[in-house]
Design a protein around this motif. Structure first.
Motif, PDB file in Angstrom:
ATOM      1  N   THR A  17      46.667  16.956  58.822  1.00  0.00           N
ATOM      2  CA  THR A  17      46.007  16.021  57.915  1.00  0.00           C
ATOM      3  C   THR A  17      46.537  16.245  56.503  1.00  0.00           C
ATOM      4  N   TRP A  19      44.645  14.809  53.999  1.00  0.00           N
ATOM      5  CA  TRP A  19      43.462  14.426  53.227  1.00  0.00           C
ATOM      6  C   TRP A  19      42.591  15.607  52.867  1.00  0.00           C
ATOM      7  N   ASN A  65      47.181  22.377  55.954  1.00  0.00           N
ATOM      8  CA  ASN A  65      46.998  21.042  56.502  1.00  0.00           C
ATOM      9  C   ASN A  65      47.298  20.943  57.993  1.00  0.00           C
ATOM     10  N   ARG A  98      42.760   9.655  60.279  1.00  0.00           N
ATOM     11  CA  ARG A  98      43.841  10.174  59.416  1.00  0.00           C
ATOM     12  C   ARG A  98      44.331  11.552  59.846  1.00  0.00           C
ATOM     13  N   LEU A  99      44.551  11.691  61.129  1.00  0.00           N
ATOM     14  CA  LEU A  99      44.983  12.962  61.692  1.00  0.00           C
ATOM     15  C   LEU A  99      46.195  12.707  62.590  1.00  0.00           C
TER      16      LEU A  99
END
Length: 111
Positions: A17, A19, A65, A98-99
């Protein structure tokens, strides 16, 4: 990243990710599990499958991340069976949240 060497193969599921940033693999894993009940069911099935084939699972934080869910196994064939299960569904759920999700099998004896 150091992987175990007491098994011949490893199936690596990579979750990435951009984010959020994590310092703890359990925190990242917890966030993934809470995304959707299908993710929880997926990981539960993964752990049970690994247990059934005398494999071992492990969480590794590659960087802030990227989380690796690693399944260590003695045979490549068993891991190939696990590799294709739920692949499209998990990729879709990941993209919805969003992965990025990737899977690969590596030979631990080639190191």
């Amino acid at each position: 990243m150091q992987l175990r060497n007491d098994f011949k193969y490893a199936l690596i599921e990579e979750y990435k990710t951009y984010w959020n940033a994590y310092d703890n693999p359990n925190e990242f894993y917890s966030d993934i599990l809470s995304m959707d009940s299908s993710m929880f069911e997926h990981f539960t099935a993964r752990r049970m499958s690994a247990k059934g084939m005398s494999a071992v699972t492990e969480l590794k934080l590659l960087d802030q991340n990227t989380l690796w869910f690693v399944i260590y196994g003695k045979t490549k064939r068993a891991l190939e069976c696990l590799e294709s299960i739920n692949q499209d569904n998990i990729k879709f759920l990941g993209s919805k949240h969003r992965l990025e999700v990737k899977r690969k099998i590596i030979d631990l004896q080639d190191k």
